[in-house]
Design a protein around this motif. Structure first.
Motif, mmCIF file in Angstrom:
data_model
loop_
_atom_site.group_PDB
_atom_site.id
_atom_site.type_symbol
_atom_site.label_atom_id
_atom_site.label_comp_id
_atom_site.label_asym_id
_atom_site.label_seq_id
_atom_site.Cartn_x
_atom_site.Cartn_y
_atom_site.Cartn_z
ATOM 1 N N LYS A 34 0.820 -1.205 0.000
ATOM 2 C CA LYS A 34 0.000 0.000 0.000
ATOM 3 C C LYS A 34 0.862 1.267 0.000
ATOM 4 C CE LYS A 34 -3.927 1.683 2.482
ATOM 5 N NZ LYS A 34 -4.652 1.565 3.723
ATOM 6 N N GLY B 289 2.217 2.994 -3.356
ATOM 7 C CA GLY B 289 1.415 3.991 -4.080
ATOM 8 C C GLY B 289 1.695 5.397 -3.578
ATOM 9 N N ILE B 290 1.743 5.555 -2.254
ATOM 10 C CA ILE B 290 1.961 6.885 -1.654
ATOM 11 C C ILE B 290 3.367 7.396 -1.981
ATOM 12 C CG2 ILE B 290 2.155 8.138 0.531
ATOM 13 C CD1 ILE B 290 0.029 6.155 1.668
ATOM 14 N N ILE B 291 4.357 6.531 -1.774
ATOM 15 C CA ILE B 291 5.739 6.974 -2.029
ATOM 16 C C ILE B 291 5.964 7.185 -3.519
ATOM 17 C CG2 ILE B 291 8.185 6.352 -1.778
ATOM 18 C CD1 ILE B 291 7.500 5.077 0.882
ATOM 19 N N GLN C 94 3.888 8.534 -5.494
ATOM 20 C CA GLN C 94 3.461 9.917 -5.745
ATOM 21 C C GLN C 94 4.471 10.923 -5.198
ATOM 22 O OE1 GLN C 94 1.320 11.130 -7.815
ATOM 23 N NE2 GLN C 94 0.799 9.023 -8.344
ATOM 24 N N GLU C 95 5.095 10.573 -4.078
ATOM 25 C CA GLU C 95 6.123 11.466 -3.524
ATOM 26 C C GLU C 95 7.287 11.571 -4.512
ATOM 27 O OE1 GLU C 95 7.623 10.247 0.283
ATOM 28 O OE2 GLU C 95 8.755 12.095 0.589
ATOM 29 N N ASN D 67 7.171 11.072 -7.764
ATOM 30 C CA ASN D 67 6.744 11.845 -8.935
ATOM 31 C C ASN D 67 6.695 13.337 -8.655
ATOM 32 O OD1 ASN D 67 6.568 9.778 -10.732
ATOM 33 N ND2 ASN D 67 4.414 9.335 -10.305
ATOM 34 N N PHE E 280 -6.494 13.723 4.458
ATOM 35 C CA PHE E 280 -5.291 12.894 4.596
ATOM 36 C C PHE E 280 -5.687 11.425 4.780
ATOM 37 C CE2 PHE E 280 -1.489 11.208 6.689
ATOM 38 C CZ PHE E 280 -0.469 11.810 5.982
ATOM 39 N N ARG F 204 -5.122 9.848 1.162
ATOM 40 C CA ARG F 204 -3.800 9.234 1.244
ATOM 41 C C ARG F 204 -3.836 7.860 1.914
ATOM 42 N NH1 ARG F 204 2.286 11.037 3.044
ATOM 43 N NH2 ARG F 204 2.597 9.344 4.489
ATOM 44 N N GLU F 205 -4.276 7.821 3.173
ATOM 45 C CA GLU F 205 -4.137 6.581 3.930
ATOM 46 C C GLU F 205 -5.032 5.460 3.394
ATOM 47 O OE1 GLU F 205 -1.820 6.838 7.171
ATOM 48 O OE2 GLU F 205 -1.270 7.838 5.320
ATOM 49 N N SER G 210 -4.398 5.464 -0.894
ATOM 50 C CA SER G 210 -3.027 5.603 -1.431
ATOM 51 C C SER G 210 -2.997 6.417 -2.729
ATOM 52 C CB SER G 210 -2.382 4.240 -1.696
ATOM 53 O OG SER G 210 -2.279 3.502 -0.524
ATOM 54 N N LEU G 211 -3.864 7.422 -2.834
ATOM 55 C CA LEU G 211 -3.939 8.180 -4.087
ATOM 56 C C LEU G 211 -2.879 9.271 -4.161
ATOM 57 C CD1 LEU G 211 -7.747 8.815 -4.722
ATOM 58 C CD2 LEU G 211 -6.218 7.188 -5.831
ATOM 59 N N ALA G 212 -2.393 9.713 -3.000
ATOM 60 C CA ALA G 212 -1.541 10.897 -3.014
ATOM 61 C C ALA G 212 -0.532 10.848 -1.888
ATOM 62 C CB ALA G 212 -2.399 12.149 -2.842
ATOM 63 N N TYR G 213 0.545 11.604 -2.066
ATOM 64 C CA TYR G 213 1.503 11.803 -0.975
ATOM 65 C C TYR G 213 1.006 12.945 -0.105
ATOM 66 C CZ TYR G 213 5.772 13.376 1.336
ATOM 67 O OH TYR G 213 6.693 13.782 2.253
ATOM 68 N N TYR G 214 0.538 14.034 -0.756
ATOM 69 C CA TYR G 214 -0.071 15.104 0.044
ATOM 70 C C TYR G 214 -1.522 15.301 -0.368
ATOM 71 C CZ TYR G 214 0.573 18.319 -3.913
ATOM 72 O OH TYR G 214 0.516 18.920 -5.141
ATOM 73 N N ILE H 296 -1.653 13.912 -7.512
ATOM 74 C CA ILE H 296 -2.208 12.586 -7.827
ATOM 75 C C ILE H 296 -1.667 12.048 -9.153
ATOM 76 C CG2 ILE H 296 -4.380 12.945 -6.585
ATOM 77 C CD1 ILE H 296 -5.636 13.669 -9.334
ATOM 78 N N ALA H 297 -1.853 10.752 -9.370
ATOM 79 C CA ALA H 297 -1.584 10.197 -10.698
ATOM 80 C C ALA H 297 -2.711 10.686 -11.608
ATOM 81 C CB ALA H 297 -1.575 8.673 -10.626
#
Lengths: 429, 425
Positions: A134, A137-139, A141-142, A144, B292, B296-297, B300-304, B322-323
């Motif tokens: 999981k 996916g987050i990292i 995006q970090e 990118n 958030f 995110r959690e 898992s779509l985004a870091y921020y 986002i992607a």
């Protein structure tokens, strides 16, 4: 418990090294509301090849694993340390650098509980295959996000040009491909090797009682068992003396080109000065040659070759050191030739004592400003500590640096064969 | 932790906050005027030209050497908007002589210099130096062009341009490259005269020194300043969107930047201000916030993924990196979080955690010089004298009903997406 008073800056620091090797530092700031704590391990993105705990053979782990581990430590069976801190109004965060991973919080209430939470979550790894997947996916995006950041790309472009073998050349977060190879078992291996208390430092700054705070950590650690460890073996490759790639150009979606000129320190060399003095001497020298009060800066600004984004910095850690000069510019070639010209001119003539004294004065003043920040004190104190120096020796060391130290550094650091230039230029559409 | 004490010296309004904790003194001179398309670029250029030379120190380098003598005091001009105000700020920070060997007080020298920047500029034959103006035009134009290179910031600016196309708030405080290039010397001089005559000046100082020390030097240094009137910029009405405006822009980038702009009828001078902060906190200001946790959690779509409230205009922003192919999903989740607030789908823990975080933030802000100054300038602009204790009390008083009533006024106005060139979104 040791105690040391630094008269010039009027600060007292307390230290105790616990039985398991953990170093705990406390700096009381009675007037503040906020307490800031940072728990740091001597482990960063460059620690990529090492001998795992209780094993014989070196292991090569995927790029970006230290940073991935930093993300994953916040989670346990119950949930997320973020939420535990939040419930008490505390803010928490973490960062991974080339050489360190740090976990921190700031709070204005319930210091003791927060401090326990900090130490406990970092000392309680819990990874599952599912949660590892999981996080990718987050990292991703970090990563990118940083890939779109031209300054970041420029900086890493320079380092990867200067260094051919040393893992400082690798992006701290790794790549989308490299983090895909990370597994929960690899995370445990890295954790067990690098998160032993004897490889870590805890720093607390704020309105706290040093004895009470240190006792709290001691009691906490006494309840935990850690295996006996030997010194960690780390391998950084065989870095050649010369830089890997003298010129690199990155095309990106930018309006204005950017460029950096960098010089690396010769690898595995003996320094002519102690580490702290050497680092400060290069920084002073860069300020003399390229600081905003220098004639070069004035000239470049007038010509429109630089703007406020221009900087000239030097970073040094145990296994590497490099300078980076530059910023946004309409004409990267011309800027680089002017910078090289200035260095060449300085190398031909004796340095000016008066200019050095001004640079020293400015550096002391800048340092005083930074001492207002508990975050600065805690993270930088830890950094110096891990390099075998003391943050509070910075002012006395600046005062002691001599003209001849700067002469030595000038002739040694700025060598054309150890230099590299990286540019980011607008992509042709 | 003392609140700011306000007093006048000549025509200058001074806000002084003694604080023995600091090893330096921080001085900020805020100069406020209405935000207008015609004056934004000239005022910004003026700030940079003033920063580059005074009658006594007629070049950037000479100023730098003066500052070096003050142990590398920092000095810079900053230009920004606070709601529909255009604010020029001159900022100085100088070490306290207490911690330096054999030094005389540095603060009086710093203050005297700062006031000379606006009162005694470097003039050549009755106008600003052409050479300096040319250099600063060049540097400012480059800075404006560079805004586009920082994608998150650029996306936020573009959102505002689209959302507030007919309102001053849609303007960038620096103006455009064309506007900067077109400024002629006489316009710059008129801008200067106008600033001296009409703008609102506030000097904010915090540090370990004494009021007497500051008052003493200001008596002589500020005597030529005119009485600074309080200028009330009338905020333009927050227009209620009839339908949501969607804007998509494409660039060769890797990560898409999704920015949503919402309107709500409250600003910093409203009694409801603190309730808005809590509402924004539950929505997206913290790691426990809905954005958030859900963007995110859970997904898992985004870091921020966060939200931010603009206190002087009454706009709430939500943003996520986002992607590109996740656009629809991310928008749906973000909208759903706002709807959840309106329905009162707020746990006791979300509310209490948010209040804790806000209180912590207020206390932490008082520990930093710039934070304390920012808070006291907010009091000046909002004309609400909220002490830090008031702020803490107000946070404590916010309940779920108040949050729901704020949430119900939130209206989505514009969705802006900066995305990749491929047709994936």
């Amino acid at each position: 418990m040791e105690k040391k008073y630094y008269e010039q800056i009027d600060e007292t620091i307390y230290l105790e090294t616990l039985a398991n090797g953990l170093k705990v530092y406390v700096l009381p700031k009675p007037g503040n509301n906020k307490t800031f704590s940072v728990f740091t391990t001597d482990y960063g993105s460059i620690d990529q090849i090492f001998t795992p705990l209780h094993q014989e053979k070196p292991l090569h782990v995927p790029d970006g694993i230290a940073h991935f581990l930093e993300h994953k430590l916040f989670e346990d069976e119950e949930g997320d340390a973020f939420h535990t801190f939040s419930q008490r109004g505390a803010q928490t965060n973490a960062f991974t650098s080339f050489t360190r991973t740090a976990y921190l919080f700031s709070s204005t209430t319930q210091l003791n509980q927060n401090l326990e939470t900090l130490v406990d979550f970092v000392q309680h790894p819990y990874f599952t295959e599912e949660s590892v997947e999981k996080e990718k996916g987050i990292i991703g995006q970090e990563i990118n996000m940083y890939n779109d950041d031209a300054d970041w790309r420029l900086f890493f472009g320079l380092i990867s040009s200067l260094y051919k073998e040393h893992p400082v050349r690798i992006d701290i977060a790794g790549t989308v491909q490299s983090i895909d190879q990370i597994t929960k078992d690899l995370l445990y291996t890295c954790y067990q090797t690098f998160y032993h208390p004897s490889n870590m430092v805890l720093f607390v700054v704020g309105p706290v009682e040093p004895e009470e705070t240190i006792q709290l950590v001691k009691d906490n650690q006494d309840q935990k068992d850690f295996p006996k460890v030997d010194e960690i073996k780390r391998f950084y490759g065989n870095e050649p003396t010369e830089s890997g790639e003298r010129h690199k150009t990155i095309e990106m979606n930018v309006q204005t080109p950017k460029c950096l000129l960098g010089f690396k320190e010769p690898p595995n060399d003996h320094y002519p000065l102690d580490g702290l003095t050497y680092e400060l001497a290069v920084q002073l020298l860069l300020d003399v040659m390229f600081g905003s009060g220098s004639s070069t800066y004035e000239q470049l600004y007038k010509e429109g070759l630089i703007d406020n984004s221009f900087s000239a910095d030097f970073t040094m850690e145990r296994s590497f050191g490099f300078s980076a000069l530059g910023g946004d510019t309409k004409d990267p070639e011309r800027l680089v030739s002017q910078l090289e010209e200035t260095i060449h001119t300085y190398k031909q003539k004796p340095l000016n004592e008066e200019e050095i004294n001004i640079a020293k004065k400015r550096k002391i003043g800048t340092f005083m400003k930074q001492l207002n920040s508990p975050e600065f004190i805690a993270t930088q104190f830890t950094r110096y500590e891990m390099n075998g120096d003391s943050l509070f020796e910075v002012i006395p060391t600046i005062e002691k640096v001599t003209l001849s130290d700067l002469e030595t550094v000038l002739q040694r650091h700025f060598q054309p064969e150890r230099s590299a230039v990286t540019k980011v230029i607008p992509k042709e559409s | 932790m003392a609140e700011a004490e306000q007093f006048n010296v000549g025509g200058l309004r001074v806000h002084w906050q003694p604080n023995q904790k600091f090893k330096t003194t921080t001085i900020v001179l805020h100069i406020k005027a209405p935000l207008e398309a015609k004056t934004a670029a000239p005022r910004t250029l003026l700030a940079h030209v003033l920063q580059s030379g005074t009658a006594s120190f007629p070049s950037r380098r000479k100023i730098r050497h003066f500052l070096d003598d003050l142990y590398g005091a920092s000095f810079y001009a900053d230009v920004g908007k606070k709601g529909e105000n255009h604010v020029i700020s001159f900022v100085m920070e100088v070490a306290s002589e207490k911690y330096l060997r054999n030094e005389s007080p540095l603060v009086p020298k710093a203050l005297e210099f700062l006031l000379s920047v606006i009162q005694k500029p470097y003039f050549v034959e009755g106008g600003f130096s052409e050479a300096i103006v040319k250099e600063e035009k060049q540097a400012l134009s480059q800075r404006i062009r560079n805004i586009a290179d920082e994608k998150t910031r650029y996306a936020n600016i573009r959102l505002l341009e689209e959302m507030c196309a007919d309102e001053p708030f849609g303007l960038h405080p620096f103006g455009s490259v064309e506007e900067v290039e077109a400024i002629d010397p006489s316009v710059l001089y008129e801008t200067y005269e106008h600033m001296r005559a009409y703008d609102q000046f506030d000097l904010l100082v915090t540090g370990p020194g004494s009021k007497e020390e500051i008052e003493g030097v200001l008596q002589s240094a500020a005597k030529e300043l005119k009485d600074s009137e309080i200028i009330k910029a009338e905020p333009t009405e927050n227009k209620i969107p009839s339908q949501v405006n969607e804007v998509v822009e494409r660039q060769p980038i890797q990560q898409a930047k999704l920015h949503l702009g919402f309107r709500l009828p409250y600003t910093v001078d409203a009694d409801e201000y603190t309730s808005v902060l809590v509402t924004n906190g539950i929505l997206g200001a913290y790691p426990h916030s809905k954005l958030f946790v859900n963007v995110r959690e859970k997904e898992s779509l985004a870091y921020y993924a966060a939200s931010r409230f603009e206190p002087y205009k009454g706009i709430l922003f939500a943003m996520a990196g986002i992607a590109p192919e996740q656009y629809d999903k991310a928008v749906t989740i973000i909208k759903e979080q706002v709807e959840a607030l309106k329905r009162g789908d707020i746990s006791d823990e979300e509310l209490s955690t948010t209040k804790q975080m806000l209180k912590n933030q207020i206390l932490e802000q008082m520990d930093s010089a710039r934070g304390a100054i920012e808070m006291s300038y907010q009091n000046v602009l909002s004309d609400k004298k909220r002490t830090s204790e008031d702020r803490l009390r107000e946070v404590e008083a916010v309940d779920k009903e108040m949050v729901i009533s704020i949430a119900k006024t939130i209206q989505l106005d514009t969705i802006y997406l900066l995305t990749t060139e491929e047709e994936t979104a």
